[in-house]
Write a protein that holds these residues in place. Structure first.
Motif, short mmCIF file in Angstrom:
data_model
loop_
_atom_site.label_atom_id
_atom_site.label_comp_id
_atom_site.label_asym_id
_atom_site.label_seq_id
_atom_site.Cartn_x
_atom_site.Cartn_y
_atom_site.Cartn_z
N ALA A 32 0.84 -1.30 -0.24
CA ALA A 32 -0.32 0.62 0.20
C ALA A 32 0.86 0.98 -0.09
N PRO A 33 0.56 2.42 -0.51
CA PRO A 33 1.58 3.81 -0.92
C PRO A 33 1.67 4.27 0.93
N LYS A 34 2.05 5.02 1.13
CA LYS A 34 2.10 6.40 2.06
C LYS A 34 2.69 7.31 1.60
N GLU A 35 2.14 8.49 1.51
CA GLU A 35 3.01 9.72 1.56
C GLU A 35 4.06 10.81 2.71
N MET A 36 4.83 10.41 1.79
CA MET A 36 5.73 10.83 3.00
C MET A 36 6.80 12.29 2.47
N GLU A 37 7.03 13.25 3.21
CA GLU A 37 7.33 14.32 2.66
C GLU A 37 8.92 14.89 2.73
N ALA A 38 9.60 15.44 1.70
CA ALA A 38 10.77 16.05 2.09
C ALA A 38 11.28 17.38 0.96
N MET A 39 12.07 17.78 1.87
CA MET A 39 12.80 18.41 0.87
C MET A 39 13.73 17.95 -0.67
N SER A 40 14.13 17.32 -1.05
CA SER A 40 14.34 16.06 -1.93
C SER A 40 14.09 15.43 -2.07
N PHE A 41 14.60 14.77 -3.48
CA PHE A 41 14.44 13.42 -3.82
C PHE A 41 15.67 12.47 -2.75
N LYS A 42 16.84 13.08 -2.81
CA LYS A 42 17.73 12.30 -2.41
C LYS A 42 17.83 12.32 -1.19
N LYS A 43 16.71 13.36 0.25
CA LYS A 43 16.65 13.63 1.54
C LYS A 43 15.81 12.72 2.26
#
Length: 76
Positions: A32-43
């Motif tokens: 199942a998908p989960k939403e995540m937040e970050a300032m960049s793809f690398k982080k």
């Protein structure tokens, strides 16, 4: 946080034979998908487990759709 990522954990690969063509096929179970937040793809990759594989979907700063299969980064 700047970007919202949709992260799918990929399960183990299962191989089987296609009955019609006789060719081998590889199937991967997607969790199942989960939403995540970050300032960049690398982080974001630093937050993920390096021993697992993931499918990530997001929109970049130019509003282009990006879809990638990655694993987490090792931080030793």
């Amino acid at each position: 946080m700047r970007y919202k990522f949709k992260v799918f954990e990929l399960g183990p690969e299962k191989s089987s034979m296609n009955e019609e063509t006789g060719q081998p096929e590889v199937h991967v179970e997607v969790m199942a998908p989960k939403e995540m937040e970050a300032m960049s793809f690398k982080k974001l990759r630093r937050k993920l487990d390096p021993d697992k594989k993931y499918h990530i979907e997001y929109r970049n700063k130019k509003d282009n759709y990006v879809s990638a299969n990655v694993s987490g980064l090792r931080t030793d």
